[in-house]
Design an enzyme around this catalytic site. Sequence first.
Site, PDB file in Angstrom:
ATOM      1  N   ASP A  67      23.671 -20.717  -2.002  1.00  0.00           N
ATOM      2  CA  ASP A  67      22.615 -19.945  -1.344  1.00  0.00           C
ATOM      3  C   ASP A  67      21.487 -19.565  -2.310  1.00  0.00           C
ATOM      4  OD1 ASP A  67      24.214 -18.223  -2.799  1.00  0.00           O
ATOM      5  OD2 ASP A  67      24.921 -17.087  -1.079  1.00  0.00           O
ATOM      6  N   ASN A 136      32.851  -7.105   2.500  1.00  0.00           N
ATOM      7  CA  ASN A 136      32.847  -7.148   3.971  1.00  0.00           C
ATOM      8  C   ASN A 136      33.347  -8.492   4.513  1.00  0.00           C
ATOM      9  OD1 ASN A 136      30.763  -8.901   3.426  1.00  0.00           O
ATOM     10  ND2 ASN A 136      29.169  -7.748   4.486  1.00  0.00           N
ATOM     11  N   HIS A 138      32.226 -11.554   3.664  1.00  0.00           N
ATOM     12  CA  HIS A 138      31.264 -12.664   3.738  1.00  0.00           C
ATOM     13  C   HIS A 138      31.590 -13.744   2.695  1.00  0.00           C
ATOM     14  CE1 HIS A 138      28.170 -10.602   0.803  1.00  0.00           C
ATOM     15  NE2 HIS A 138      28.967 -11.414   0.132  1.00  0.00           N
ATOM     16  N   GLU A 143      27.181 -13.474   6.601  1.00  0.00           N
ATOM     17  CA  GLU A 143      27.601 -12.085   6.778  1.00  0.00           C
ATOM     18  C   GLU A 143      28.512 -11.975   8.002  1.00  0.00           C
ATOM     19  OE1 GLU A 143      26.908 -10.019   4.488  1.00  0.00           O
ATOM     20  OE2 GLU A 143      24.792  -9.885   3.974  1.00  0.00           O
TER      21      GLU A 143
HETATM   22  P1  PGA Z   1      30.477 -10.674  -6.504  1.00  0.00           P
HETATM   23  O1  PGA Z   1      29.865 -11.129  -5.123  1.00  0.00           O
HETATM   24  O2  PGA Z   1      31.071 -11.890  -7.112  1.00  0.00           O
HETATM   25  O3  PGA Z   1      29.320 -10.137  -7.293  1.00  0.00           O
HETATM   26  O4  PGA Z   1      31.512  -9.618  -6.196  1.00  0.00           O
HETATM   27  C1  PGA Z   1      30.578 -11.987  -4.316  1.00  0.00           C
HETATM   28  C2  PGA Z   1      29.902 -12.161  -2.990  1.00  0.00           C
HETATM   29  O5  PGA Z   1      29.275 -11.190  -2.514  1.00  0.00           O
HETATM   30  O6  PGA Z   1      30.001 -13.246  -2.408  1.00  0.00           O
END
Ligand code: PGA
Length: 248
Positions: A67, A136, A138, A143
């Site tokens: 992304d 959450n 995702h 999301e």
């Molecule tokens: P993080 O983010 O590795 O910084 O915890 C992961 C994500 O939100 O996909």
Amino acid sequence: MLVVIKDNFEEMSKESAKLLASLVRRKPDCVLGFATGSTPLGMYKELIRLHKEEGLDFSKVITFNLDEYVGLPPSHEQSYHYFMWENLFKHINVDPRHVHIPMGMAENIEEFCLWYEEKIDECGGIDLQILGIGANGHIAFNEPGSSLGSRTRIKTLSDQTCEDNARFFENKDEVPKYAITMGVGTIMQAHELLLMASGVAKADAIKATVEGPIMAKYPATIVQLHEFATVLVDRDAASKLEGSYSGF
Ligand code: PGA
């Protein structure tokens, strides 16, 4: 789905780098799917070490990132282009022509998303996709509520994500509200998935992902249906799992 629990972030990072490195040695022109965020940083560090000290060769590898924020140029310190070059690509011998990261400045985003999907297919599909997970549930910028069959597209970021990101920008108006992300369906088409998580903040999301029902509310739960998915976590992220899982 294979669940592997390691003692801590460092052990998890080493294990993931070992898995990825063994694929690169077996198939030097493999197609790798990379992720940003704090979770894969230890793995990237170890891959850089393997390149510098053990000659792990990335010259034929092809990469696709999950992304990118819409509206940020690659030179912006918060862009995922910048992140990938700073934390991995500039330290290894990847061919810049083999690197694919969604273009947040694309003039026609819809066309770009179609091109991105075609390019993945043209390269034979992603051999191994690295994934982090949001608290959450995702994956990439899919999301909660994302269609489980979705493809690469533009997504509106949740208020929570925008709030979480605000600390990285000087003022609130600068915080991106949209991102280009591979879809859940795109991710599921990778030949192999490696989802990583570390820390207690991810324990609920990992419980839902491994033991919960599959639902769009937690897009990561779809990995239960993937034939070759590994969930690689540290003890803290695994702390709410009820089943018994063995490490290796
Ligand atoms: P993080 O983010 O590795 O910084 O915890 C992961 C994500 O939100 O996909």
